[in-house]
Design an enzyme around this catalytic site. Structure first.
Site, PDB file in Angstrom:
ATOM      1  N   LYS A 191       0.870  -1.109  -0.054  1.00  0.00           N
ATOM      2  CA  LYS A 191      -0.101   0.085  -0.030  1.00  0.00           C
ATOM      3  C   LYS A 191       0.981   1.097  -0.095  1.00  0.00           C
ATOM      4  O   LYS A 191       1.532   1.628   0.966  1.00  0.00           O
ATOM      5  CB  LYS A 191      -0.794   0.076   1.223  1.00  0.00           C
ATOM      6  CG  LYS A 191      -1.822   1.210   1.309  1.00  0.00           C
ATOM      7  CD  LYS A 191      -2.666   1.510   2.303  1.00  0.00           C
ATOM      8  CE  LYS A 191      -1.962   2.532   3.174  1.00  0.00           C
ATOM      9  NZ  LYS A 191      -1.732   3.918   2.329  1.00  0.00           N
ATOM     10  N   GLU A 265      10.338   0.484  10.312  1.00  0.00           N
ATOM     11  CA  GLU A 265      11.559   1.518   9.925  1.00  0.00           C
ATOM     12  C   GLU A 265      10.711   3.054  10.153  1.00  0.00           C
ATOM     13  O   GLU A 265       9.810   3.204   9.427  1.00  0.00           O
ATOM     14  CB  GLU A 265      11.938   1.465   8.324  1.00  0.00           C
ATOM     15  CG  GLU A 265      13.233   2.066   8.193  1.00  0.00           C
ATOM     16  CD  GLU A 265      13.165   3.563   7.940  1.00  0.00           C
ATOM     17  OE1 GLU A 265      13.279   4.501   9.021  1.00  0.00           O
ATOM     18  OE2 GLU A 265      12.904   3.691   6.750  1.00  0.00           O
ATOM     19  N   CYS A 299      13.397  10.097   6.929  1.00  0.00           N
ATOM     20  CA  CYS A 299      13.470   9.961   8.353  1.00  0.00           C
ATOM     21  C   CYS A 299      14.779   9.925   8.997  1.00  0.00           C
ATOM     22  O   CYS A 299      14.779  10.261  10.091  1.00  0.00           O
ATOM     23  CB  CYS A 299      13.161   8.359   8.311  1.00  0.00           C
ATOM     24  SG  CYS A 299      14.007   7.717   7.180  1.00  0.00           S
ATOM     25  N   GLU A 393      10.439  15.095  16.196  1.00  0.00           N
ATOM     26  CA  GLU A 393      10.889  15.119  14.703  1.00  0.00           C
ATOM     27  C   GLU A 393       9.890  15.919  14.059  1.00  0.00           C
ATOM     28  O   GLU A 393       8.580  15.965  13.911  1.00  0.00           O
ATOM     29  CB  GLU A 393      10.518  13.681  14.177  1.00  0.00           C
ATOM     30  CG  GLU A 393      10.873  13.503  12.562  1.00  0.00           C
ATOM     31  CD  GLU A 393      10.585  12.018  12.336  1.00  0.00           C
ATOM     32  OE1 GLU A 393       9.395  11.472  12.461  1.00  0.00           O
ATOM     33  OE2 GLU A 393      11.394  11.444  11.610  1.00  0.00           O
TER      34      GLU A 393
HETATM   35  P1  NAI Z   1       2.145   7.617   8.705  1.00  0.00           P
HETATM   36  O1  NAI Z   1       3.053   6.897   9.541  1.00  0.00           O
HETATM   37  O2  NAI Z   1       0.603   7.947   9.150  1.00  0.00           O
HETATM   38  O3  NAI Z   1       1.880   7.047   7.087  1.00  0.00           O
HETATM   39  C1  NAI Z   1       2.834   6.294   6.553  1.00  0.00           C
HETATM   40  C2  NAI Z   1       1.814   5.029   5.844  1.00  0.00           C
HETATM   41  O4  NAI Z   1       1.258   4.347   7.013  1.00  0.00           O
HETATM   42  C3  NAI Z   1       1.055   5.630   4.964  1.00  0.00           C
HETATM   43  O5  NAI Z   1       0.930   4.608   3.875  1.00  0.00           O
HETATM   44  C4  NAI Z   1      -0.311   5.344   5.719  1.00  0.00           C
HETATM   45  O6  NAI Z   1      -1.675   5.287   4.944  1.00  0.00           O
HETATM   46  C5  NAI Z   1      -0.141   4.109   6.534  1.00  0.00           C
HETATM   47  N1  NAI Z   1      -0.947   4.045   7.956  1.00  0.00           N
HETATM   48  C6  NAI Z   1      -1.512   5.353   8.518  1.00  0.00           C
HETATM   49  N2  NAI Z   1      -2.192   4.939   9.521  1.00  0.00           N
HETATM   50  C7  NAI Z   1      -2.066   3.519   9.648  1.00  0.00           C
HETATM   51  C8  NAI Z   1      -2.541   2.456  10.460  1.00  0.00           C
HETATM   52  N3  NAI Z   1      -3.136   2.485  11.565  1.00  0.00           N
HETATM   53  N4  NAI Z   1      -2.109   1.075  10.079  1.00  0.00           N
HETATM   54  C9  NAI Z   1      -1.346   0.794   9.019  1.00  0.00           C
HETATM   55  N5  NAI Z   1      -0.996   1.776   8.059  1.00  0.00           N
HETATM   56  C10 NAI Z   1      -1.257   3.063   8.401  1.00  0.00           C
HETATM   57  O7  NAI Z   1       2.863   9.280   8.380  1.00  0.00           O
HETATM   58  P2  NAI Z   1       1.997  10.456   8.093  1.00  0.00           P
HETATM   59  O8  NAI Z   1       0.976  10.897   9.138  1.00  0.00           O
HETATM   60  O9  NAI Z   1       1.981  10.690   6.890  1.00  0.00           O
HETATM   61  O10 NAI Z   1       3.179  11.567   8.855  1.00  0.00           O
HETATM   62  C11 NAI Z   1       3.140  12.052  10.074  1.00  0.00           C
HETATM   63  C12 NAI Z   1       4.512  11.912  10.603  1.00  0.00           C
HETATM   64  O11 NAI Z   1       4.959  10.860  10.447  1.00  0.00           O
HETATM   65  C13 NAI Z   1       5.527  12.880   9.918  1.00  0.00           C
HETATM   66  O12 NAI Z   1       5.467  14.247  10.321  1.00  0.00           O
HETATM   67  C14 NAI Z   1       6.678  12.341  10.089  1.00  0.00           C
HETATM   68  O13 NAI Z   1       7.394  12.724  11.392  1.00  0.00           O
HETATM   69  C15 NAI Z   1       6.445  10.891  10.371  1.00  0.00           C
HETATM   70  N6  NAI Z   1       6.739  10.016   8.942  1.00  0.00           N
HETATM   71  C16 NAI Z   1       8.010   9.414   9.133  1.00  0.00           C
HETATM   72  C17 NAI Z   1       8.494   8.675   7.955  1.00  0.00           C
HETATM   73  C18 NAI Z   1       9.599   8.075   8.051  1.00  0.00           C
HETATM   74  O14 NAI Z   1      10.195   7.746   6.847  1.00  0.00           O
HETATM   75  N7  NAI Z   1      10.186   7.594   9.119  1.00  0.00           N
HETATM   76  C19 NAI Z   1       7.598   8.703   6.884  1.00  0.00           C
HETATM   77  C20 NAI Z   1       6.499   9.532   6.923  1.00  0.00           C
HETATM   78  C21 NAI Z   1       6.097   9.983   7.842  1.00  0.00           C
END
Ligand code: NAI
Length: 778
Positions: A191, A265, A299, A393
């Site tokens: 996804k 990750e 990240c 972050e």
């Molecule tokens: P997120 O962690 O919500 O999204 C990442 C992925 O997880 C997306 O595909 C999303 O649809 C999916 N997702 C969301 N809720 C889920 C759930 N309950 N179960 C399974 N999958 C789920 O990240 P978001 O809200 O877009 O970004 C928020 C913060 O997260 C950012 O400000 C940043 O601090 C951090 N982040 C860190 C990343 C990294 O590479 N370490 C990447 C993206 C965000």
């Protein structure tokens, strides 16, 4: 339009826009409304949401929000395809991965433009970094598939992998997940993030062109709810997630006890340490890459600048000058350094954090951002380590900074975070840089560099940055398991109290073993242990939460063991083995009494334990690291480091179960808090004396006894334990996985199934691979 004269006078860059025509035409050809990619074909669109270009706000396409039924169909397709794909053999799979790599290269420009339109990142980056690394990842893993049958003959695929990726590197994260998974014979349901799904759909098309068999790669679109459906789906064997720590923690809880493998990750707040003897110009260029690359939505972004006091003023001034020259704007312009933020929601998050915490320091924003979804490159100096923005972050182009005086203080500040993803060290003194690298709590360290990635080099974090590695041989652990079947464990029950008790000699209560000393249990309770025939063999202590905490404290103090040389640790393990062997008969009869097994079996258990000790004594100084041939002027060193303090629940073999966990853990420099077999604890308590006579430093091995279910939650929830293992019941596995979500410690549990693991698996569980990028050669 500027005149030539004006351009000459300002010496400014003109615009050099990349054409979006082909990418837009591809979207139009797709009919503007996209379904999912399931079983080799695109489905009809369902209920849709918009994919927008964050730089302009324009709608690019409509994408389908997957339903439970869509996810079911995708998982079923993946399940149906898996056995055949695994059986097709590594060499056949290698050809498919190679075709994917070639097709990514062939369509590189289209991928890059589509990525930039969808995500807002500068075309310079999507073209030169994202897509190039994607191709490299498929090439590299085509090679891994080619070599699997010969190099990994005892490993097999996990099955169906659910893969959830974020929006910051949409296609690259897809490649990091899909390539190793399918190379090893797994099938996937992936996804993409809801903001950035377009390149995944283009990838679906090249899967068809590359001859990826139906059902091997399935892509479903939608928001977090769809992610949750994948996470909870019983037909999925493994979840691989990249994204926020908050969601990672939820996934850890949701998968607890399900038997699914998991790699996470997550976020970071990576330190960027500049010593006064650094090459300042290079360090400033490196910093621009560290924090402004991809608008800081990385990240492992070097988001926390730690600069040595003596050069701080000059460094900040030069940095602000450099920032003033950054060009921010239309990401399709090839001259642009900083593009758009992925979505207005994310922009608000950045603005919110800066307005909340920025006033604790001085905010520098030397260039203005254009109207729209843009945020200017920002430096906030003069913060202290505990400031909100030093700890949280931000995930935007915002660098926070503080100063340090000594190398020791730099290390202490660097590690003052709940994360542990990456770190950069800048110094022209090789001794200093290589002295600091091992002291940093991080999965990746760049010496005089930042944000370098390669398929051959492991990437991943420790602490709340998650667990598991992606890339390299170590990355394959996450997509394979040892071949062979696991069998259900039937936990032994302690023998019941007989009607008439036969007391043998003195009735002794075995204490706990904490910090090299025998300790009474804090609660003061004990339990009688009987032989199958009803003889009272003695009492064992019932440990409480307090005892766990004491044991962890003792283990934390025994850090000298982690610093001891591997040769030294080997000597101690040999010595334990030798001392156990001198008392083999005594342990044999103890095992017989406890379990009622035969003399031969009891003897075999003792001999097995001695052999295990000798085996890990042998391994202590032989688990080689690696120097990875990354395509740069340097090497990436893969160093095996101790995990830290490992808590472990032993299986029912009175001695064998204990030695199985202690030997590999301490061989690799960990300290252990082991909870002995619940039904038969008295061989473990006899073992205290063997430890006392074998030069094992206090606190390296701590042994507790008592019911596992009273201790599992405390152990797994303890913030100073880095990993918990369990070979106890399925119920204990579930508690451990769920409670570990607090500090996202690593877990290795049997889920109520027992199998024998090769030494390499034990060693991998007992180590963290730290990847250290060092300049080398020319
Ligand atoms: P997120 O962690 O919500 O999204 C990442 C992925 O997880 C997306 O595909 C999303 O649809 C999916 N997702 C969301 N809720 C889920 C759930 N309950 N179960 C399974 N999958 C789920 O990240 P978001 O809200 O877009 O970004 C928020 C913060 O997260 C950012 O400000 C940043 O601090 C951090 N982040 C860190 C990343 C990294 O590479 N370490 C990447 C993206 C965000």
């Amino acid at each position: 339009m500027m005149t030539v004269k004006e351009i000459f006078e300002t010496m400014d860059y003109g615009a050099a826009p990349e054409s979006a025509a082909e990418a837009l035409a591809w979207l139009v050809d797709g009919g503007d409304r996209f379904g999912h990619f399931i079983n080799g074909a695109m489905t009809d669109p369902g209920e849709v949401f918009e994919a927008r270009n964050p730089a302009t706000g324009e709608t690019l396409a409509h994408l389908t929000q997957a339903t439970e039924a869509d996810v079911d169909t995708a998982v079923e397709a993946a399940r149906k395809a898996q056995a055949k794909w695994a059986k097709s053999g590594g060499k056949a799979r290698a050809k498919v991965l190679y075709a994917l790599a070639r097709l990514v290269q062939k369509h590189a420009r289209l991928f890059a433009v589509l990525e930039t339109l969808d995500n807002g990142k500068p075309i310079r980056e999507s073209r030169d970094i994202d897509v190039a690394l994607v191709a490299r990842h498929f090439y590299y893993h085509a090679g891994m598939a080619q070599l699997m049958d010969e190099e990994l003959p005892d490993r097999e695929a996990l099955g169906v992998c659910g893969q959830i990726v974020p929006w910051n590197f949409p296609l690259l994260m897809l490649a990091w997940k899909v390539a190793p998974a399918i190379a090893m014979g797994n099938t996937v349901v992936l996804k993409p993030a809801e903001y950035t799904s377009l390149t995944a759909l283009l990838f679906a098309q090249i899967c068809q062109e590359a001859g990826v068999p139906k059902g091997v790669v399935n892509i479903v679109t939608g928001d977090g709810a769809v992610g949750e459906m994948i996470v909870k789906h019983p037909g999925v064997d493994k979840i691989a997630f990249t994204g926020s720590t908050t969601v990672g923690r939820r996934i850890r809880e949701a998968t607890a006890g399900s038997g699914k493998s998991l790699t996470l990750e997550l976020g970071g707040k990576s330190p960027y340490i500049v010593f006064e003897d650094a090459d300042i110009d290079s360090a400033i260029e490196g910093l621009v890459d560290a924090i402004f690359f991809n608008q800081g939505q990385v990240c492992c972004a070097g988001s926390r600048l730690l600069v040595q006091e003596g050069i701080a003023e000059d460094f900040h001034a030069r940095l602000i000058d450099r920032m003033a020259k950054l060009r921010i704007g239309n990401p399709l312009d090839k001259c642009i350094d900083v593009g758009a933020i992925v979505d207005p929601v994310q922009l608000q998050r950045i603005e919110g954090l800066v307005s909340q915490g920025g006033s604790e320091g001085t905010v520098h924003q030397p260039v203005k951002a254009p109207e729209g979804c843009f945020y200017p490159p920002t430096l906030i100096s003069g913060l202290s380590s505990s400031s909100l923005l030093m700890q949280e972050e931000i995930f935007g182009p915002v660098l926070v900074s503080t100063t340090f005086r000594t190398p020791a203080e730099a290390v202490q500040l660097a590690n003052d975070t709940r994360y542990g993803l990456a770190a950069s060290v800048w110094s022209e003194n090789v001794n200093l840089a290589l002295d600091i690298a091992p002291k940093l709590v991080a999965g990746v360290v760049w010496v005089n560099g930042s944000n370098m990635f390669d398929a051959a080099a492991g990437f991943g974090g420790v602490r709340e940055s998650g667990f598991g590695r992606e890339g390299g041989w170590e990355g394959l652990m996450a997509y394979t398991k040892p071949a062979g079947k696991a069998v259900a464990v039937k936990p032994a029950k302690a023998h019941a109290k007989p009607d008439t008790i036969e007391v043998l000699g003195l009735d002794r209560t075995a204490k706990l073993y904490i910090g090299g000393k025998q300790a009474r249990p804090d609660g003061g309770y004990s339990q009688a242990i009987y032989s199958p025939k009803g003889k009272l063999l003695g009492h064992s202590s019932i440990a409480s939460r307090k005892d766990i905490r004491n044991a962890v404290e003792a283990a934390q103090k025994a850090q000298g063991w982690t610093k001891a040389t591997a040769h030294n640790r080997a000597q101690v393990l040999y010595f334990i083995g030798e001392n156990l062997s001198a008392r083999a008969e005594e342990f044999t009869s103890r095992i017989k009494d406890l379990t009622g097994t035969t003399e031969a079996k009891a003897k075999a258990e003792v001999e097995g334990a001695i052999d295990t000790l000798f085996t890990y004594a042998a391994w202590a100084d032989k688990l080689d690291g690696a120097a990875k041939p990354v395509p740069m002027r340097g090497v990436a060193l893969a160093m095996n480091e101790a995990v830290g303090v490992i808590g472990a629940f032993c299986d029912d073999r009175p001695l064998g179960g204990l030695i199985d966990v202690i030997a590999p853990a301490i061989a690799m420099g960990n300290r252990v808090v082991a909870v002995a077999s619940e039904a038969y604890p008295l061989a473990a308590t006899d073992f205290y004396q063997v430890l006392d006579t074998s030069d094992v430093p206090a606190g390296v091995v701590n042994i507790l006894t008592g019911p596992h279910d009273g201790l599992a939650a405390t152990m797994a929830g303890h913030m100073d334990i880095e990993a918990v293992w369990s070979f106890s019941s399925a119920a204990i596995s579930e508690v451990i996985e769920r409670e570990s979500a607090g500090n996202l410690k690593r877990t290795w549990v049997n889920n109520g199934m027992s199998r024998s693991y090769p030494a390499r698996d034990w060693l991998a569980q007992a180590t963290e691979v730290k990847t250290i990028w060092v300049p080398y050669g020319e």
